[in-house]
Scaffold this motif. Structure first.
Motif, PDB file in Angstrom:
ATOM      1  N   LYS A  50      51.077  40.187  38.597  1.00  0.00           N
ATOM      2  CA  LYS A  50      51.338  39.151  39.592  1.00  0.00           C
ATOM      3  C   LYS A  50      52.327  39.653  40.643  1.00  0.00           C
ATOM      4  O   LYS A  50      53.359  40.246  40.305  1.00  0.00           O
ATOM      5  CB  LYS A  50      51.867  37.903  38.893  1.00  0.00           C
ATOM      6  N   GLY A  51      51.995  39.448  41.903  1.00  0.00           N
ATOM      7  CA  GLY A  51      52.848  39.915  42.981  1.00  0.00           C
ATOM      8  C   GLY A  51      52.551  41.336  43.423  1.00  0.00           C
ATOM      9  O   GLY A  51      53.029  41.773  44.473  1.00  0.00           O
ATOM     10  N   ARG A  52      51.758  42.059  42.633  1.00  0.00           N
ATOM     11  CA  ARG A  52      51.397  43.440  42.976  1.00  0.00           C
ATOM     12  C   ARG A  52      49.899  43.590  43.233  1.00  0.00           C
ATOM     13  O   ARG A  52      49.489  44.350  44.110  1.00  0.00           O
ATOM     14  CB  ARG A  52      51.809  44.393  41.856  1.00  0.00           C
ATOM     15  N   PHE A  53      49.074  42.882  42.478  1.00  0.00           N
ATOM     16  CA  PHE A  53      47.623  42.955  42.601  1.00  0.00           C
ATOM     17  C   PHE A  53      47.098  41.659  43.206  1.00  0.00           C
ATOM     18  O   PHE A  53      47.646  40.584  42.957  1.00  0.00           O
ATOM     19  CB  PHE A  53      46.964  43.138  41.231  1.00  0.00           C
ATOM     20  N   THR A  54      46.022  41.777  43.968  1.00  0.00           N
ATOM     21  CA  THR A  54      45.389  40.607  44.562  1.00  0.00           C
ATOM     22  C   THR A  54      43.880  40.727  44.455  1.00  0.00           C
ATOM     23  O   THR A  54      43.300  41.724  44.901  1.00  0.00           O
ATOM     24  CB  THR A  54      45.767  40.452  46.039  1.00  0.00           C
ATOM     25  N   ILE A  55      43.256  39.714  43.875  1.00  0.00           N
ATOM     26  CA  ILE A  55      41.804  39.686  43.788  1.00  0.00           C
ATOM     27  C   ILE A  55      41.264  38.880  44.969  1.00  0.00           C
ATOM     28  O   ILE A  55      41.868  37.885  45.392  1.00  0.00           O
ATOM     29  CB  ILE A  55      41.336  39.083  42.443  1.00  0.00           C
ATOM     30  N   SER A  56      40.129  39.327  45.499  1.00  0.00           N
ATOM     31  CA  SER A  56      39.503  38.611  46.612  1.00  0.00           C
ATOM     32  C   SER A  56      37.996  38.720  46.479  1.00  0.00           C
ATOM     33  O   SER A  56      37.479  39.564  45.735  1.00  0.00           O
ATOM     34  CB  SER A  56      39.969  39.173  47.953  1.00  0.00           C
ATOM     35  N   LEU A 101      39.686  29.003  35.618  1.00  0.00           N
ATOM     36  CA  LEU A 101      39.395  30.426  35.506  1.00  0.00           C
ATOM     37  C   LEU A 101      39.700  30.934  34.104  1.00  0.00           C
ATOM     38  O   LEU A 101      40.734  30.633  33.534  1.00  0.00           O
ATOM     39  CB  LEU A 101      40.193  31.207  36.550  1.00  0.00           C
ATOM     40  N   ILE A 102      38.765  31.697  33.574  1.00  0.00           N
ATOM     41  CA  ILE A 102      38.823  32.155  32.199  1.00  0.00           C
ATOM     42  C   ILE A 102      39.323  33.583  32.139  1.00  0.00           C
ATOM     43  O   ILE A 102      38.874  34.439  32.908  1.00  0.00           O
ATOM     44  CB  ILE A 102      37.438  32.036  31.553  1.00  0.00           C
ATOM     45  N   GLY A 120      35.924  31.457  45.859  1.00  0.00           N
ATOM     46  CA  GLY A 120      36.959  32.385  46.315  1.00  0.00           C
ATOM     47  C   GLY A 120      38.291  31.713  46.581  1.00  0.00           C
ATOM     48  O   GLY A 120      39.273  32.387  46.883  1.00  0.00           O
ATOM     49  N   ASP A 121      38.339  30.398  46.446  1.00  0.00           N
ATOM     50  CA  ASP A 121      39.571  29.664  46.748  1.00  0.00           C
ATOM     51  C   ASP A 121      40.576  29.683  45.602  1.00  0.00           C
ATOM     52  O   ASP A 121      41.779  29.540  45.823  1.00  0.00           O
ATOM     53  CB  ASP A 121      39.241  28.213  47.095  1.00  0.00           C
ATOM     54  N   SER A 122      40.095  29.836  44.381  1.00  0.00           N
ATOM     55  CA  SER A 122      40.992  29.835  43.237  1.00  0.00           C
ATOM     56  C   SER A 122      41.067  31.220  42.623  1.00  0.00           C
ATOM     57  O   SER A 122      40.049  31.890  42.453  1.00  0.00           O
ATOM     58  CB  SER A 122      40.523  28.821  42.187  1.00  0.00           C
ATOM     59  N   THR A 123      42.282  31.643  42.322  1.00  0.00           N
ATOM     60  CA  THR A 123      42.499  32.948  41.706  1.00  0.00           C
ATOM     61  C   THR A 123      43.499  32.812  40.568  1.00  0.00           C
ATOM     62  O   THR A 123      44.282  31.868  40.509  1.00  0.00           O
ATOM     63  CB  THR A 123      43.021  33.985  42.711  1.00  0.00           C
ATOM     64  N   LYS A 124      43.451  33.806  39.682  1.00  0.00           N
ATOM     65  CA  LYS A 124      44.379  33.858  38.557  1.00  0.00           C
ATOM     66  C   LYS A 124      44.703  35.315  38.313  1.00  0.00           C
ATOM     67  O   LYS A 124      43.799  36.158  38.322  1.00  0.00           O
ATOM     68  CB  LYS A 124      43.731  33.237  37.316  1.00  0.00           C
ATOM     69  N   GLU A 135      42.204  44.250  28.485  1.00  0.00           N
ATOM     70  CA  GLU A 135      43.058  43.124  28.850  1.00  0.00           C
ATOM     71  C   GLU A 135      42.682  42.556  30.205  1.00  0.00           C
ATOM     72  O   GLU A 135      42.188  43.262  31.085  1.00  0.00           O
ATOM     73  CB  GLU A 135      44.539  43.531  28.866  1.00  0.00           C
ATOM     74  N   PHE A 136      42.937  41.286  30.354  1.00  0.00           N
ATOM     75  CA  PHE A 136      42.653  40.570  31.582  1.00  0.00           C
ATOM     76  C   PHE A 136      43.604  41.009  32.693  1.00  0.00           C
ATOM     77  O   PHE A 136      44.796  41.212  32.457  1.00  0.00           O
ATOM     78  CB  PHE A 136      42.810  39.065  31.324  1.00  0.00           C
ATOM     79  N   VAL A 137      43.054  41.168  33.895  1.00  0.00           N
ATOM     80  CA  VAL A 137      43.866  41.507  35.059  1.00  0.00           C
ATOM     81  C   VAL A 137      43.867  40.360  36.074  1.00  0.00           C
ATOM     82  O   VAL A 137      44.914  39.884  36.491  1.00  0.00           O
ATOM     83  CB  VAL A 137      43.362  42.793  35.730  1.00  0.00           C
ATOM     84  N   ALA A 138      42.669  39.924  36.466  1.00  0.00           N
ATOM     85  CA  ALA A 138      42.583  38.867  37.477  1.00  0.00           C
ATOM     86  C   ALA A 138      41.194  38.246  37.460  1.00  0.00           C
ATOM     87  O   ALA A 138      40.232  38.872  36.998  1.00  0.00           O
ATOM     88  CB  ALA A 138      42.881  39.431  38.867  1.00  0.00           C
ATOM     89  N   ALA A 139      41.107  37.019  37.952  1.00  0.00           N
ATOM     90  CA  ALA A 139      39.820  36.332  38.060  1.00  0.00           C
ATOM     91  C   ALA A 139      39.792  35.523  39.349  1.00  0.00           C
ATOM     92  O   ALA A 139      40.843  35.146  39.886  1.00  0.00           O
ATOM     93  CB  ALA A 139      39.590  35.418  36.854  1.00  0.00           C
ATOM     94  N   ILE A 140      38.581  35.253  39.815  1.00  0.00           N
ATOM     95  CA  ILE A 140      38.410  34.489  41.045  1.00  0.00           C
ATOM     96  C   ILE A 140      37.222  33.566  40.884  1.00  0.00           C
ATOM     97  O   ILE A 140      36.208  33.928  40.277  1.00  0.00           O
ATOM     98  CB  ILE A 140      38.244  35.432  42.260  1.00  0.00           C
ATOM     99  N   GLY A 141      37.336  32.372  41.415  1.00  0.00           N
ATOM    100  CA  GLY A 141      36.278  31.395  41.291  1.00  0.00           C
ATOM    101  C   GLY A 141      35.123  31.644  42.236  1.00  0.00           C
ATOM    102  O   GLY A 141      35.189  32.519  43.106  1.00  0.00           O
TER     103      GLY A 141
END
Length: 124
Positions: free
Chosen positions: A63-69, A104-105, A53-57, A44-50
């Motif tokens: 959401k609210g617990r994990f952060t992609i960078s 973001l896919i 680096g400016d766009s994230t999903k 399953e999808f967790v997170a993506a970043i462009g």
């Protein structure tokens, strides 16, 4: 040869934090993402970043617990995971696309490069 290598997994108590890192090499990647697969479940999808680096999903479940960078200078993508729950237990995979996408896919089938995965176990 293009390669993605994850690190940072391990055993953590519920409520704790873990930071995963993905080091890329061999070519320049566009969109990058994190996916996870728990035993007996589909990936399953967790997170993506462009690319910039400016766009994230992020998936609603994190959401609210994990952060992609992303650190383009170091060719790394990180996933900071806070407030972990037992249901976050899974093998976490780094994935990458070669294209610079306008959006973001989240479909795993659209990512062409994958790391070997790193285990994260959250104990209750």
């Amino acid at each position: 040869q293009a390669q993605l290598v994850e690190s940072g997994g391990g055993l953590v108590q519920a409520g704790g934090s873990v930071r995963l890192s993905c080091a890329s090499s061999g070519r320049t990647f566009g969109t990058m993402g994190w996916f996870r697969q728990a035993p007996g479940k589909e990936r399953e999808f967790v997170a993506a970043i462009g690319w910039s680096g400016d766009s994230t999903k992020h998936a609603d479940s994190v959401k609210g617990r994990f952060t992609i960078s992303r650190d383009k200078a170091k060719n790394t993508v990180a996933l900071q995971m806070n407030s972990l729950k037992p249901e976050d237990t899974a093998v976490y995979y780094c994935a990458a696309r070669t294209s610079v996408d306008s959006y973001l896919i989240s479909s795993a089938g659209s990512y062409y490069y994958w790391g070997q995965g790193t285990h994260v176990t959250v104990s209750s």
